[in-house]
Design a protein around this motif. Structure first.
Motif, mmCIF file in Angstrom:
data_model
loop_
_atom_site.group_PDB
_atom_site.id
_atom_site.type_symbol
_atom_site.label_atom_id
_atom_site.label_comp_id
_atom_site.label_asym_id
_atom_site.label_seq_id
_atom_site.Cartn_x
_atom_site.Cartn_y
_atom_site.Cartn_z
ATOM 1 N N LEU A 7 0.897 -1.100 0.336
ATOM 2 C CA LEU A 7 0.065 0.293 0.540
ATOM 3 C C LEU A 7 0.796 1.207 -0.031
ATOM 4 N N ASN A 8 0.664 2.172 -0.874
ATOM 5 C CA ASN A 8 1.276 3.389 -0.852
ATOM 6 C C ASN A 8 0.461 4.394 -0.049
ATOM 7 N N VAL A 9 0.531 4.332 1.134
ATOM 8 C CA VAL A 9 0.129 5.220 2.296
ATOM 9 C C VAL A 9 -0.279 6.668 1.725
ATOM 10 N N ALA A 10 1.084 7.554 1.536
ATOM 11 C CA ALA A 10 0.553 8.428 -0.066
ATOM 12 C C ALA A 10 -0.336 9.079 -0.462
ATOM 13 N N GLY A 11 -1.087 8.109 -1.220
ATOM 14 C CA GLY A 11 -2.305 8.605 -2.607
ATOM 15 C C GLY A 11 -3.044 6.921 -1.965
ATOM 16 N N PHE A 12 -2.689 6.290 -1.194
ATOM 17 C CA PHE A 12 -4.115 5.520 -0.497
ATOM 18 C C PHE A 12 -3.703 4.538 -2.262
ATOM 19 N N SER A 13 -2.731 4.718 -2.570
ATOM 20 C CA SER A 13 -3.143 3.181 -3.713
ATOM 21 C C SER A 13 -2.028 2.015 -3.562
ATOM 22 N N ASN A 14 -2.085 1.398 -4.907
ATOM 23 C CA ASN A 14 -1.980 -0.040 -4.606
ATOM 24 C C ASN A 14 -0.468 -0.277 -5.813
ATOM 25 N N CYS A 15 0.340 -0.845 -4.913
ATOM 26 C CA CYS A 15 1.828 -1.237 -5.310
ATOM 27 C C CYS A 15 1.807 -2.548 -5.487
ATOM 28 N N TYR A 16 2.182 -3.006 -6.751
ATOM 29 C CA TYR A 16 2.602 -4.568 -6.699
ATOM 30 C C TYR A 16 3.942 -5.224 -7.392
ATOM 31 N N GLU A 22 10.598 -19.078 -11.174
ATOM 32 C CA GLU A 22 11.403 -20.038 -11.438
ATOM 33 C C GLU A 22 12.783 -19.381 -11.762
ATOM 34 N N THR A 23 13.058 -17.538 -12.233
ATOM 35 C CA THR A 23 14.233 -16.653 -12.902
ATOM 36 C C THR A 23 14.675 -15.735 -11.412
ATOM 37 N N LYS A 24 13.840 -15.893 -10.501
ATOM 38 C CA LYS A 24 14.207 -14.753 -9.457
ATOM 39 C C LYS A 24 14.144 -13.483 -10.091
ATOM 40 N N GLU A 25 13.234 -12.806 -10.775
ATOM 41 C CA GLU A 25 13.003 -11.647 -10.921
ATOM 42 C C GLU A 25 11.737 -11.500 -10.980
ATOM 43 N N ALA A 26 11.706 -10.034 -11.019
ATOM 44 C CA ALA A 26 10.568 -9.068 -10.385
ATOM 45 C C ALA A 26 10.196 -7.946 -11.073
ATOM 46 N N ILE A 27 8.878 -7.512 -11.219
ATOM 47 C CA ILE A 27 8.562 -6.601 -11.866
ATOM 48 C C ILE A 27 7.830 -5.704 -10.506
ATOM 49 N N VAL A 28 8.001 -4.436 -11.248
ATOM 50 C CA VAL A 28 7.142 -3.764 -9.743
ATOM 51 C C VAL A 28 5.672 -2.599 -10.500
ATOM 52 N N VAL A 29 4.369 -3.235 -10.365
ATOM 53 C CA VAL A 29 3.200 -2.634 -10.857
ATOM 54 C C VAL A 29 2.666 -0.850 -10.076
ATOM 55 N N ASP A 30 2.839 -0.452 -10.296
ATOM 56 C CA ASP A 30 2.770 1.099 -10.209
ATOM 57 C C ASP A 30 3.335 1.915 -8.860
ATOM 58 N N PRO A 31 4.045 1.929 -9.071
ATOM 59 C CA PRO A 31 5.238 2.511 -7.538
ATOM 60 C C PRO A 31 4.904 3.361 -7.039
ATOM 61 N N GLN A 41 12.218 -6.633 0.672
ATOM 62 C CA GLN A 41 11.477 -7.860 -0.669
ATOM 63 C C GLN A 41 12.036 -8.339 -1.489
ATOM 64 N N ILE A 42 12.537 -7.584 -1.948
ATOM 65 C CA ILE A 42 13.399 -7.848 -3.255
ATOM 66 C C ILE A 42 14.833 -7.704 -3.033
ATOM 67 N N GLU A 43 15.554 -7.131 -1.494
ATOM 68 C CA GLU A 43 16.261 -7.996 -1.195
ATOM 69 C C GLU A 43 16.614 -8.682 -0.635
ATOM 70 N N GLU A 44 16.241 -9.237 0.044
ATOM 71 C CA GLU A 44 16.336 -10.878 0.920
ATOM 72 C C GLU A 44 15.978 -11.923 0.165
ATOM 73 N N SER A 50 13.022 -7.074 -13.054
ATOM 74 C CA SER A 50 13.912 -6.187 -14.598
ATOM 75 C C SER A 50 12.803 -5.086 -14.644
ATOM 76 N N GLY A 51 11.367 -5.089 -14.241
ATOM 77 C CA GLY A 51 10.900 -3.917 -14.866
ATOM 78 C C GLY A 51 9.930 -3.444 -13.679
ATOM 79 N N ILE A 52 9.347 -2.449 -14.987
ATOM 80 C CA ILE A 52 7.986 -1.508 -14.114
ATOM 81 C C ILE A 52 7.766 -1.489 -14.838
ATOM 82 N N LEU A 53 6.039 -1.386 -14.095
ATOM 83 C CA LEU A 53 4.906 -1.477 -15.684
ATOM 84 C C LEU A 53 3.691 -0.140 -14.780
ATOM 85 N N VAL A 54 3.963 0.988 -15.825
ATOM 86 C CA VAL A 54 3.126 2.202 -15.112
ATOM 87 C C VAL A 54 1.859 1.864 -16.411
ATOM 88 N N THR A 55 0.423 1.907 -15.558
ATOM 89 C CA THR A 55 -0.541 1.639 -15.361
ATOM 90 C C THR A 55 -1.502 3.385 -15.911
#
Length: 186
Positions: A7-16, A22-31, A41-44, A50-55
């Motif tokens: 949860l992004n408290v600043a705008g009460f928006s969702n980040c995923y 399998e590949t240990k890669e990640a995507i952040v949606v709407d940071p 979570q990413i580091e540990e 690998s990517g950021i998806l912006v809606t």
């Protein structure tokens, strides 16, 4: 694939955080806001971002990109070049990309904003501010509302019912429930 909610408290928006286990890669949606919890979570888990998806280009969905770019080197996908200037891979219309070795389908769904994009990864639809649990996104004119409604009917409601909608604000909802509770404009 696993998906983690932040949860992004600043705008009460969702980040995923979408993780390809399998590949240990990640995507952040709407940071919208980068928290210590997200970075941990990413580091540990020894993930490669690998990517950021912006809606869409609203602060509560993009303000965390600068922080992520200081730490990682993800490819940024958006329909608006202004999101990250030359670091933005601009996507237009509907199509498919490969991010974190996952197939990501995208659909342009203007109405809330001119650059609104919905992303589909497996059985999840990241809808940003296009469609929420129980309502459609806000618009600034009756014409924009008509365009948004038309696009939702053509591009989202035509999908298979097994999808789960992951909105930019509020709780997830199944496509079946969205059709029942947001059907006033069908």
């Amino acid at each position: 694939m696993k998906v983690y909610f932040h949860l992004n408290v600043a705008g009460f928006s969702n980040c995923y955080l979408v993780v390809n286990e399998e590949t240990k890669e990640a995507i952040v949606v709407d940071p919208g806001e980068i928290t210590e919890e997200l970075i941990s979570q990413i580091e540990e888990n020894f993930l490669t971002l690998s990517g950021i998806l912006v809606t869409h280009n609203h602060g509560s969905h993009v303000d965390g990109i600068k922080t992520l770019r200081k730490i990682y080197s993800p490819e940024i996908f958006a329909a608006d070049w202004e999101v990250a200037k030359n670091q933005t891979t601009v996507i237009n219309g509907d199509g498919k990309i490969k991010v974190a070795h996952l197939n990501v389908h995208y659909m342009a769904i203007p109405g809330h904003t001119s650059d609104s994009v919905v992303y589909k990864i497996e059985n999840l639809l990241f809808t940003g501010d296009v469609l929420f649990a129980g309502s459609l996104g806000s618009t600034n004119s009756s014409y924009s509302k008509f365009i948004l409604q038309s696009n939702i009917n053509q591009k989202i409601y035509s999908q298979q019912d097994g999808l789960v909608l992951m909105p930019g604000h509020g709780p997830p909802i199944t496509l079946e429930a969205a059709k029942m509770y947001c059907s006033t404009f069908k």
